[in-house]
Design a protein around this motif. Structure first.
Motif, PDB file in Angstrom:
ATOM      1  N   UNK A 196      19.229  -7.369  33.251  1.00 47.07           N
ATOM      2  CA  UNK A 196      18.060  -6.951  34.115  1.00 47.07           C
ATOM      3  C   UNK A 196      16.998  -7.978  33.772  1.00 47.07           C
ATOM      4  N   UNK A 197      16.741  -8.716  32.814  1.00 50.48           N
ATOM      5  CA  UNK A 197      15.630  -9.639  32.816  1.00 50.48           C
ATOM      6  C   UNK A 197      16.099 -10.787  33.513  1.00 50.48           C
ATOM      7  N   UNK A 198      17.457 -11.221  33.852  1.00 47.61           N
ATOM      8  CA  UNK A 198      17.696 -12.225  34.630  1.00 47.61           C
ATOM      9  C   UNK A 198      17.175 -11.937  36.130  1.00 47.61           C
ATOM     10  N   UNK A 199      17.475 -10.617  36.230  1.00 45.70           N
ATOM     11  CA  UNK A 199      17.291 -10.045  37.680  1.00 45.70           C
ATOM     12  C   UNK A 199      16.003  -9.846  38.065  1.00 45.70           C
ATOM     13  N   UNK A 200      15.099  -9.367  36.816  1.00 46.23           N
ATOM     14  CA  UNK A 200      13.732  -9.293  37.325  1.00 46.23           C
ATOM     15  C   UNK A 200      12.780 -10.692  37.431  1.00 46.23           C
ATOM     16  N   UNK A 201      13.451 -11.646  36.961  1.00 42.40           N
ATOM     17  CA  UNK A 201      12.888 -12.976  36.898  1.00 42.40           C
ATOM     18  C   UNK A 201      13.114 -13.577  38.386  1.00 42.40           C
ATOM     19  N   UNK A 202      14.344 -13.497  38.849  1.00 42.03           N
ATOM     20  CA  UNK A 202      14.623 -13.779  40.243  1.00 42.03           C
ATOM     21  C   UNK A 202      13.857 -13.077  41.039  1.00 42.03           C
ATOM     22  N   UNK A 203      13.731 -11.900  40.878  1.00 44.56           N
ATOM     23  CA  UNK A 203      12.592 -11.122  41.794  1.00 44.56           C
ATOM     24  C   UNK A 203      11.366 -11.509  41.698  1.00 44.56           C
TER      25      UNK A 203
ATOM     26  N   UNK B 116      25.689 -13.138  33.331  1.00 47.18           N
ATOM     27  CA  UNK B 116      24.909 -14.116  33.549  1.00 47.18           C
ATOM     28  C   UNK B 116      24.359 -14.653  32.420  1.00 47.18           C
ATOM     29  N   UNK B 117      24.001 -16.135  32.801  1.00 39.68           N
ATOM     30  CA  UNK B 117      23.977 -17.084  31.905  1.00 39.68           C
ATOM     31  C   UNK B 117      22.914 -18.399  32.399  1.00 39.68           C
ATOM     32  N   UNK B 118      22.284 -19.082  31.456  1.00 42.07           N
ATOM     33  CA  UNK B 118      21.714 -20.399  31.937  1.00 42.07           C
ATOM     34  C   UNK B 118      21.346 -21.127  30.516  1.00 42.07           C
TER      35      UNK B 118
ATOM     36  N   UNK C  97      23.029 -13.304  29.331  1.00 41.40           N
ATOM     37  CA  UNK C  97      23.040 -11.831  29.668  1.00 41.40           C
ATOM     38  C   UNK C  97      24.105 -11.209  28.848  1.00 41.40           C
ATOM     39  N   UNK C  98      24.044 -10.237  28.175  1.00 43.82           N
ATOM     40  CA  UNK C  98      24.984  -9.226  27.456  1.00 43.82           C
ATOM     41  C   UNK C  98      24.511  -8.123  27.285  1.00 43.82           C
TER      42      UNK C  98
ATOM     43  N   UNK D 222      19.926 -17.225  22.975  1.00 47.45           N
ATOM     44  CA  UNK D 222      19.043 -15.919  22.941  1.00 47.45           C
ATOM     45  C   UNK D 222      20.034 -14.879  23.628  1.00 47.45           C
ATOM     46  N   UNK D 223      20.199 -13.836  23.376  1.00 46.95           N
ATOM     47  CA  UNK D 223      20.993 -12.563  24.098  1.00 46.95           C
ATOM     48  C   UNK D 223      19.869 -11.806  24.932  1.00 46.95           C
TER      49      UNK D 223
END
Length: 390
Positions: free
Chosen positions: A348-355, A285-287, A304-305, A343-344
């Motif tokens: 899970x941080x990406x998924x939690x934000x979407x949640x 994932x990335x943005x 995300x890595x 920033x790496x």
């Protein structure tokens, strides 16, 4: 949509790497809930949930995870139920958004202590994907396999089934031109779109015989369902005009051009894919965001890595790849685009934000470019996480 799906199924005979036996096995579709919301005179729900609910009768025996699990609204519970049932199925192909399919397979491998998913599903032969570019996911996805599979791309939007890959080694997806969708093409340039990527009042519009290969177009569609000259928000490029084959290059609103760098989602996907290969890491994932910096501007990447990686090496890879892919970017990096930050983070941080934003499930994708309120919310979320970890 249903008619185009049948047509796409018939094109599977054009793929020499797909054994006929796999087509007759289970078909795992990971989509939204089929338990639609009843409103005054109509039902509503995720496109994938509506499509699954309307499957033809002859499809039902092959369809997994089955009606009961498909109804589940809680996405995490749905994944858990699929993982529980997985050993009972013989899956031949899978359909869904790459990130969620990958997560589901990772959960199955972990629970049953497998080396790869083919130990459980030896007949798994192909993956029909859409929604986002598969390029950034491919390296990580292939680590979950015991043998190569075939990837088939689709372009299915809420407004209609727009294109699909219809043969092995196709350059792109073939536009659907004979199923009640009228297509117009707006050159994606400063004459037709302003600095906020909003279309001007009377843009130049082209018919399909007037387009050129290699140029970027925004899609306008009219359908017999009542959509009239609707700007769908995607940008495409013709890679084979004779066969009407296209690739999706990004979103009209997801181009990043602070100072004229004209960075497309296609550029971003390729730069990330190359960086993953160069550093031998998976980037699920990335943005990226454009930010003010020293009276000028910079790009801030969030990547995300879950493996150890040097952010500076990653930054250099992405920057050099983008310079090679995009001349405008290379020029601006020598002038007003002063810096690149990386920033790496964990996936899970990406998924939690979407949640947190209430956007969990196969219909929701993390935006490749963050702007305005979404960028503020993301920055605040990361600050809160950093404060909590201290």
């Amino acid at each position: 949509n249903k008619m185009v799906m049948v047509k796409q199924l018939l094109t599977l005979r054009n793929y020499e790497n797909i054994p006929f036996s796999s087509i007759g096995k289970g078909w795992l579709t990971l989509g939204g809930s089929t338990d639609l919301q009843k409103n005054l005179g109509y039902y509503a729900g995720d496109l994938s949930g509506i499509t699954t609910k309307k499957l033809p009768l002859w499809f039902q025996p092959f369809y997994k995870p089955g009606k009961k699990i498909a109804k589940e609204r809680d996405w995490n519970k749905k994944l858990e139920e699929i993982v529980e049932k997985a050993p009972e199925w013989d899956i031949g192909f899978i359909v869904g958004v790459p990130a969620w399919i990958q997560m589901c397979i990772e959960m199955i491998i972990k629970k049953y202590q497998l080396n790869n998913i083919h130990e459980m599903w030896p007949n798994l032969a192909f993956f029909v994907h859409g929604g986002v570019s598969f390029e950034p996911y491919k390296k990580g996805f292939e680590k979950l396999l015991g043998k190569p599979i075939t990837y088939i791309e689709t372009y299915l939007a809420s407004e209609g089934f727009i294109a699909y890959q219809d043969r092995q080694h196709a350059k792109g997806m073939r536009l659907v031109t004979n199923e009640h969708i009228f297509l117009e093409f707006v050159p994606f340039n400063k004459q037709n779109f302003d600095s906020n990527s909003d279309m001007v009042q009377n843009p130049e519009t082209l018919m399909i015989h007037e387009v050129e290969e290699g140029k970027e177009y925004a899609l306008l569609i009219s359908t017999n369902a009542g959509t009239w000259r609707y700007l769908i928000g995607d940008t495409i490029k013709f890679v084979d005009k004779t066969r009407c084959e296209i690739i999706i290059t990004g979103r009209t609103k997801h181009f990043l051009s602070l100072v004229g760098e004209h960075l497309s989602v296609d550029n971003m996907n390729k730069a990330i894919q190359l960086a993953g290969e160069q550093l031998n890491i998976c980037i699920p994932e990335f943005t990226v965001a454009g930010i003010p910096y020293q009276s000028f501007f910079a790009h801030h990447w969030y990547i995300a890595c879950n493996e150890p990686v040097d952010p500076n090496a990653l930054k250099q890879c992405i920057d050099e790849n983008l310079k090679a892919l995009n001349d405008d970017y290379a020029v601006e990096r020598r002038s007003a685009l002063k810096e690149v930050f990386v920033d790496v983070l964990s996936e899970q941080q990406f998924l939690d934000f979407m949640q947190l934003k209430g956007k969990v499930g196969g219909q929701h994708k993390f935006p490749r470019v963050l702007k305005d309120n979404m960028l503020k919310d993301w920055q605040e979320y990361l600050k809160a996480q950093m404060a909590h970890s201290k």
